[in-house]
Design a protein around this motif. Structure first.
Motif, mmCIF file in Angstrom:
data_model
loop_
_atom_site.group_PDB
_atom_site.id
_atom_site.type_symbol
_atom_site.label_atom_id
_atom_site.label_comp_id
_atom_site.label_asym_id
_atom_site.label_seq_id
_atom_site.Cartn_x
_atom_site.Cartn_y
_atom_site.Cartn_z
ATOM 1 N N CYS A 94 -0.811 -10.638 27.402
ATOM 2 C CA CYS A 94 -1.436 -9.345 26.749
ATOM 3 C C CYS A 94 -0.796 -8.263 27.283
ATOM 4 N N LEU A 95 -0.747 -8.199 28.691
ATOM 5 C CA LEU A 95 -0.372 -7.024 29.542
ATOM 6 C C LEU A 95 1.000 -6.823 29.194
ATOM 7 N N TYR A 96 1.853 -7.914 29.097
ATOM 8 C CA TYR A 96 3.364 -8.145 29.039
ATOM 9 C C TYR A 96 3.546 -7.104 27.631
ATOM 10 N N MET A 97 2.906 -7.654 26.648
ATOM 11 C CA MET A 97 3.157 -7.256 25.302
ATOM 12 C C MET A 97 3.105 -5.589 25.331
ATOM 13 N N LYS A 98 2.205 -5.062 26.341
ATOM 14 C CA LYS A 98 2.028 -3.571 26.294
ATOM 15 C C LYS A 98 3.417 -2.830 26.414
ATOM 16 N N THR A 99 4.316 -3.666 27.008
ATOM 17 C CA THR A 99 5.875 -2.916 27.281
ATOM 18 C C THR A 99 6.515 -2.633 26.192
ATOM 19 N N TYR A 100 6.282 -3.453 24.977
ATOM 20 C CA TYR A 100 6.962 -3.191 23.743
ATOM 21 C C TYR A 100 6.278 -3.050 22.375
ATOM 22 N N ILE A 101 4.939 -3.037 22.325
ATOM 23 C CA ILE A 101 4.068 -3.272 20.978
ATOM 24 C C ILE A 101 4.437 -1.641 20.577
ATOM 25 N N GLU A 102 4.561 -0.574 21.132
ATOM 26 C CA GLU A 102 4.890 0.736 20.774
ATOM 27 C C GLU A 102 5.906 0.543 19.892
ATOM 28 N N HIS A 103 7.030 0.207 20.418
ATOM 29 C CA HIS A 103 8.382 0.215 19.699
ATOM 30 C C HIS A 103 8.250 -0.646 18.563
ATOM 31 N N ILE A 104 7.613 -1.720 18.582
ATOM 32 C CA ILE A 104 7.289 -2.755 17.347
ATOM 33 C C ILE A 104 6.578 -1.894 16.106
ATOM 34 N N GLU A 115 6.343 1.425 15.814
ATOM 35 C CA GLU A 115 7.491 2.430 15.212
ATOM 36 C C GLU A 115 8.411 1.743 14.437
ATOM 37 N N SER A 116 8.994 0.556 14.797
ATOM 38 C CA SER A 116 9.941 -0.008 13.867
ATOM 39 C C SER A 116 9.527 -0.649 12.740
ATOM 40 N N ASN A 117 8.310 -0.805 12.491
ATOM 41 C CA ASN A 117 7.791 -1.335 11.201
ATOM 42 C C ASN A 117 6.814 -0.570 10.235
ATOM 43 N N PRO A 118 7.484 0.533 9.773
ATOM 44 C CA PRO A 118 6.337 1.395 9.268
ATOM 45 C C PRO A 118 5.554 0.838 7.895
ATOM 46 N N ALA A 119 6.213 -0.384 7.565
ATOM 47 C CA ALA A 119 5.731 -0.863 6.147
ATOM 48 C C ALA A 119 4.399 -1.444 6.305
ATOM 49 N N TYR A 120 3.848 -1.623 7.804
ATOM 50 C CA TYR A 120 2.670 -2.447 8.002
ATOM 51 C C TYR A 120 1.629 -1.341 8.798
ATOM 52 N N ARG A 121 0.423 -1.498 8.875
ATOM 53 C CA ARG A 121 -0.397 -0.922 9.746
ATOM 54 C C ARG A 121 -0.719 -1.848 10.813
ATOM 55 N N PHE A 122 -0.790 -1.692 11.964
ATOM 56 C CA PHE A 122 -1.147 -2.543 12.996
ATOM 57 C C PHE A 122 -2.463 -2.224 13.693
ATOM 58 N N TYR A 123 -3.292 -3.423 13.710
ATOM 59 C CA TYR A 123 -4.577 -2.966 14.222
ATOM 60 C C TYR A 123 -4.782 -4.131 15.405
ATOM 61 N N TYR A 124 -5.783 -3.869 16.103
ATOM 62 C CA TYR A 124 -5.995 -4.513 17.390
ATOM 63 C C TYR A 124 -7.312 -4.974 17.484
ATOM 64 N N VAL A 125 -7.388 -6.398 17.623
ATOM 65 C CA VAL A 125 -8.844 -7.049 17.880
ATOM 66 C C VAL A 125 -8.817 -7.508 19.394
ATOM 67 N N GLU A 145 9.354 -9.239 22.701
ATOM 68 C CA GLU A 145 9.679 -8.167 21.540
ATOM 69 C C GLU A 145 10.386 -8.779 20.499
ATOM 70 N N GLU A 146 11.580 -9.531 20.751
ATOM 71 C CA GLU A 146 12.353 -10.191 19.816
ATOM 72 C C GLU A 146 11.914 -11.223 19.051
ATOM 73 N N GLU A 147 10.986 -11.976 19.587
ATOM 74 C CA GLU A 147 10.251 -13.087 18.788
ATOM 75 C C GLU A 147 9.195 -12.297 17.807
ATOM 76 N N VAL A 148 8.605 -11.426 18.238
ATOM 77 C CA VAL A 148 7.494 -10.571 17.511
ATOM 78 C C VAL A 148 8.206 -10.017 16.352
ATOM 79 N N GLN A 149 9.398 -9.434 16.481
ATOM 80 C CA GLN A 149 10.177 -8.589 15.346
ATOM 81 C C GLN A 149 10.530 -9.795 14.422
ATOM 82 N N SER A 150 11.243 -10.954 15.036
ATOM 83 C CA SER A 150 11.596 -12.007 14.091
ATOM 84 C C SER A 150 10.476 -12.536 13.386
ATOM 85 N N PHE A 151 9.412 -12.761 13.899
ATOM 86 C CA PHE A 151 8.131 -13.017 12.990
ATOM 87 C C PHE A 151 7.882 -11.862 11.853
#
Length: 105
Positions: free
Chosen positions: A33-43, A45-55, A95-101
């Motif tokens: 999860c800490l590793y995810m912090k390195t790219y989540i903001e880019h994800i 920003e790159s996907n404005p069609a979605y709202r992103f939430y954190y649980v 990041e690539e796997e998340v974007q692919s999803f």
């Protein structure tokens, strides 16, 4: 992870998934999860069609059990209260796997 909207209750979660959204299930202590912090903001920003939430899984464990979120971080997409897809596993996600999803939804 400033770009993720935190959810603190089941009511907030139920309201959030009425939108075209992606809910990120994570924790503060998990190395992947800490590793995810390195790219989540880019994800986000790159996907404005979605709202992103954190649980935070530790704070909403009952919800995670109900949704069968066993590995973290995990990503679940919703629209109008219906699940569109999920990227849930115990493995580190790039990041690539998340974007692919997201692209596959």
């Amino acid at each position: 992870m400033d770009k993720l909207i935190p959810l603190h209750s089941l009511k907030e979660f139920e309201e959030a998934i009425q939108n075209r959204s992606i809910v990120v299930f994570s924790t503060e202590w998990c190395p992947d999860c800490l590793y995810m912090k390195t790219y989540i903001e880019h994800i986000v920003e790159s996907n404005p069609a979605y709202r992103f939430y954190y649980v935070n899984r530790d704070d909403m464990l009952d919800l995670c059990i109900e949704l069968k979120i066993l590995g973290i971080p995990s990503f679940v997409a919703y629209d109008k209260g219906e699940e569109l897809g999920r990227f849930v596993s115990k493995l580190r996600k790039t990041e690539e796997e998340v974007q692919s999803f997201i692209d596959s939804i």
